[in-house]
Design a protein around this motif. Structure first.
Motif, PDB file in Angstrom:
ATOM      1  N   ILE A   1     -16.943  15.510 -11.757  1.00 59.03           N
ATOM      2  CA  ILE A   1     -17.791  16.682 -11.947  1.00 59.03           C
ATOM      3  C   ILE A   1     -19.177  16.213 -12.382  1.00 59.03           C
ATOM      4  O   ILE A   1     -19.314  15.332 -13.230  1.00 59.03           O
ATOM      5  N   TYR A   2     -20.196  16.821 -11.758  1.00 58.56           N
ATOM      6  CA  TYR A   2     -21.586  16.522 -12.074  1.00 58.56           C
ATOM      7  C   TYR A   2     -22.284  17.811 -12.462  1.00 58.56           C
ATOM      8  O   TYR A   2     -21.943  18.887 -11.967  1.00 58.56           O
ATOM      9  N   THR A   3     -23.270  17.701 -13.324  1.00 53.04           N
ATOM     10  CA  THR A   3     -24.164  18.808 -13.622  1.00 53.04           C
ATOM     11  C   THR A   3     -25.447  18.561 -12.848  1.00 53.04           C
ATOM     12  O   THR A   3     -26.013  17.465 -12.920  1.00 53.04           O
ATOM     13  N   ILE A   4     -25.880  19.565 -12.079  1.00 56.00           N
ATOM     14  CA  ILE A   4     -27.123  19.410 -11.335  1.00 56.00           C
ATOM     15  C   ILE A   4     -28.108  20.487 -11.759  1.00 56.00           C
ATOM     16  O   ILE A   4     -27.718  21.611 -12.094  1.00 56.00           O
ATOM     17  N   ASP A   5     -29.372  20.140 -11.800  1.00 59.99           N
ATOM     18  CA  ASP A   5     -30.450  21.074 -12.074  1.00 59.99           C
ATOM     19  C   ASP A   5     -31.276  21.189 -10.799  1.00 59.99           C
ATOM     20  O   ASP A   5     -31.954  20.241 -10.414  1.00 59.99           O
ATOM     21  N   VAL A   6     -31.194  22.339 -10.148  1.00 58.30           N
ATOM     22  CA  VAL A   6     -31.893  22.570  -8.888  1.00 58.30           C
ATOM     23  C   VAL A   6     -33.194  23.298  -9.187  1.00 58.30           C
ATOM     24  O   VAL A   6     -33.176  24.431  -9.665  1.00 58.30           O
ATOM     25  N   GLN A   7     -34.306  22.657  -8.933  1.00 62.49           N
ATOM     26  CA  GLN A   7     -35.600  23.298  -9.154  1.00 62.49           C
ATOM     27  C   GLN A   7     -36.002  24.155  -7.971  1.00 62.49           C
ATOM     28  O   GLN A   7     -36.613  25.201  -8.145  1.00 62.49           O
TER      29      GLN A   7
END
Length: 105
Positions: A16-22
């Motif tokens: 599992i990864y946390t992604i921040d999509v701008q």
């Protein structure tokens, strides 16, 4: 722009990864893999977002090649998301995952 942080190892099969999509939009997905091939899929916030992805054999565990997944583009809205990489039937290694912005949603 997309930033990814690995959150934790779920087990030997799934991550599992946390992604921040701008910039929300459609992102193509390329995998650099090696091994005997198999299947996998991606979940975004707990929902299967790609369906089964076939990973082709590369002819050896050290023979890494890009497996372009043009029909499995990810649709990501702006903000923070949890991405789970699920190895359904895996006999391969993943060296890198490349997400490239393609189009607006």
């Amino acid at each position: 722009h997309l930033s990814i942080r690995r959150q934790r190892q779920m087990c030997i099969r799934d991550s599992i990864y946390t992604i921040d999509v701008q910039d929300g939009g459609v992102y193509s997905l390329e995998l650099c893999v090696s091994g005997n091939g198999g299947t996998m899929h991606y979940e975004i916030d707990g929902v299967n977002a790609t369906g089964a992805i076939n990973v082709i054999p590369t002819g050896g565990w050290g023979n890494y090649q890009y497996n372009t997944v043009s029909t499995r583009d990810l649709r990501l809205t702006a903000g923070r998301h949890k991405v789970k990489v699920v190895f359904d039937n895996a006999a391969f290694n993943v060296k890198t995952m490349k997400f490239t912005y393609v189009d607006d949603l």
